[in-house]
Design a protein around this motif. Sequence first.
Motif, short mmCIF file in Angstrom:
data_model
loop_
_atom_site.label_atom_id
_atom_site.label_comp_id
_atom_site.label_asym_id
_atom_site.label_seq_id
_atom_site.Cartn_x
_atom_site.Cartn_y
_atom_site.Cartn_z
N LEU A 1 0.84 -1.20 0.00
CA LEU A 1 0.00 0.00 0.00
C LEU A 1 0.88 1.25 0.00
N LEU A 2 0.65 2.11 -1.01
CA LEU A 2 1.38 3.37 -1.12
C LEU A 2 0.55 4.50 -0.51
N PRO A 3 1.16 5.39 0.25
CA PRO A 3 0.42 6.51 0.87
C PRO A 3 0.17 7.63 -0.12
N LEU A 4 -0.55 7.33 -1.20
CA LEU A 4 -0.86 8.30 -2.23
C LEU A 4 -2.36 8.47 -2.35
N ASP A 5 -2.81 9.70 -2.57
CA ASP A 5 -4.24 9.95 -2.75
C ASP A 5 -4.67 9.71 -4.19
N VAL A 6 -3.70 9.65 -5.11
CA VAL A 6 -4.02 9.37 -6.52
C VAL A 6 -4.35 7.88 -6.67
N PRO A 7 -5.45 7.52 -7.33
CA PRO A 7 -5.78 6.10 -7.52
C PRO A 7 -4.78 5.43 -8.45
N PHE A 8 -4.18 4.35 -7.98
CA PHE A 8 -3.13 3.68 -8.75
C PHE A 8 -3.03 2.22 -8.32
N ILE A 9 -2.84 1.32 -9.30
CA ILE A 9 -2.58 -0.08 -9.02
C ILE A 9 -1.76 -0.64 -10.16
N ALA A 10 -0.80 -1.51 -9.84
CA ALA A 10 0.06 -2.08 -10.87
C ALA A 10 0.71 -3.35 -10.34
N GLN A 11 1.09 -4.22 -11.28
CA GLN A 11 1.99 -5.31 -10.98
C GLN A 11 3.40 -4.75 -11.13
N VAL A 12 4.22 -4.93 -10.12
CA VAL A 12 5.57 -4.39 -10.14
C VAL A 12 6.56 -5.50 -9.84
N GLY A 13 7.58 -5.63 -10.68
CA GLY A 13 8.59 -6.66 -10.47
C GLY A 13 9.03 -7.23 -11.80
N LEU A 14 9.66 -8.40 -11.74
CA LEU A 14 10.10 -9.07 -12.97
C LEU A 14 9.32 -10.36 -13.14
N TRP A 15 9.93 -11.52 -12.87
CA TRP A 15 9.21 -12.78 -13.13
C TRP A 15 8.09 -13.02 -12.13
N ASN A 16 8.31 -12.67 -10.86
CA ASN A 16 7.29 -12.84 -9.83
C ASN A 16 6.92 -11.48 -9.25
N PRO A 17 6.10 -10.72 -9.94
CA PRO A 17 5.78 -9.36 -9.49
C PRO A 17 4.82 -9.36 -8.30
N GLU A 18 4.70 -8.19 -7.69
CA GLU A 18 3.75 -7.97 -6.59
C GLU A 18 2.80 -6.85 -7.00
N ILE A 19 1.60 -6.90 -6.44
CA ILE A 19 0.65 -5.81 -6.68
C ILE A 19 0.98 -4.66 -5.73
N VAL A 20 1.09 -3.48 -6.30
CA VAL A 20 1.29 -2.25 -5.54
C VAL A 20 0.11 -1.33 -5.85
N MET A 21 -0.53 -0.82 -4.81
CA MET A 21 -1.66 0.07 -5.05
C MET A 21 -1.63 1.22 -4.05
N SER A 22 -2.39 2.25 -4.37
CA SER A 22 -2.40 3.46 -3.54
C SER A 22 -3.60 3.48 -2.61
N ARG A 23 -3.48 4.29 -1.58
CA ARG A 23 -4.58 4.50 -0.64
C ARG A 23 -5.76 5.13 -1.36
N GLY A 24 -5.47 5.98 -2.36
CA GLY A 24 -6.55 6.64 -3.09
C GLY A 24 -7.42 5.67 -3.87
N LEU A 25 -6.85 4.56 -4.31
CA LEU A 25 -7.65 3.56 -5.03
C LEU A 25 -8.72 2.99 -4.12
N LEU A 26 -8.38 2.73 -2.87
CA LEU A 26 -9.34 2.13 -1.93
C LEU A 26 -10.46 3.09 -1.58
N THR A 27 -10.17 4.38 -1.60
CA THR A 27 -11.19 5.36 -1.23
C THR A 27 -12.08 5.76 -2.39
N GLN A 28 -11.61 5.62 -3.63
CA GLN A 28 -12.36 6.10 -4.78
C GLN A 28 -13.11 5.01 -5.54
N LEU A 29 -12.77 3.74 -5.30
CA LEU A 29 -13.46 2.64 -5.97
C LEU A 29 -14.17 1.78 -4.94
N ASP A 30 -15.37 1.32 -5.30
CA ASP A 30 -16.07 0.41 -4.40
C ASP A 30 -15.56 -1.02 -4.61
#
Length: 290
Positions: free
Chosen positions: A125-154
């Motif tokens: 979880l990133l402390p950002l108000d901008v809605p954002f989500i992505a797979q980040v990494g190389l062969w075995n990536p991780e999901i990284v998302m922002s706090r803003g995504l949780l507040t703006q999407l149901d």
Amino acid sequence: MHGLLFTFAGSSAVVLRMLWHWSLSDHSGKSDRGSWNQRWIAAMFSFVLPPLLLLTSAMALLWMGPQGMGISRLEGIGTYGASAGFLIGAIAIGFRLVTSARASIRQLQQYPMQTWDALGLRARLLPLDVPFIAQVGLWNPEIVMSRGLLTQLDADHLKAVIAHEQAHAQYHDTFWFFCFGGLRRLTGWLPKTDALWQELLMLRELRADRVAVQKTDPLLLAEALVMLVRSPMEHQDWAATLNPEMPCDRFEERINAILDAEPLLPIPGWQMSAIVLAGLLPLLTVPFHH
């Protein structure tokens, strides 16, 4: 032989890039983008094969050395030096990309990993108000998302977005596009490199969308994309996000594809193998060198 192989590799790389749109036309001058799968094969063929031919030709010329029967000393030294320079440049680009990616991934791993059982999600979880989500990494990536995504999407829209990102992980998109990004930088001087790169990015997102709509309502995914497209984040080759920057016409094309029922089948393995084998052909000249 050295000069002939050098010329063949360079001219073939240029011609293969120029043939990209021709391969999707009806050969009478009328443009036809073709099906998703035809576009995948055409883009992969025109994007991947030219740098493979250049790399394997440089390897073959370096293996042969500057001397050889039937060539002048100047020709041998020139092709040998050009090949060595090209391979050194490729190694330098690869080292720089790997170093940069590892540093950025380590920085993101400093953020806490959290679990949302209701969403079936484990992400950083990133402390950002901008809605954002992505797979980040190389062969075995991780999901990284922002706090803003949780507040703006149901919850329903979040599940649609998560399904899209899980599709990226299924196809190891972060790893393959990290490699493709290296090829893009190595051959940026070839024609249509940027156009092909944008086409591949678009097709990557279309494929993830098609996988996601098998698990969720297409309308939910389309609505989530509309919400997120207003705040695109800087794109990295080792990250796959739902809302990369794209022209308006490409955004409309993507929305229409999400709501369309046309299947996006995986690329047949034999066609990808044929591209790789064709790229290795210059190495066959090594045994004939005297």
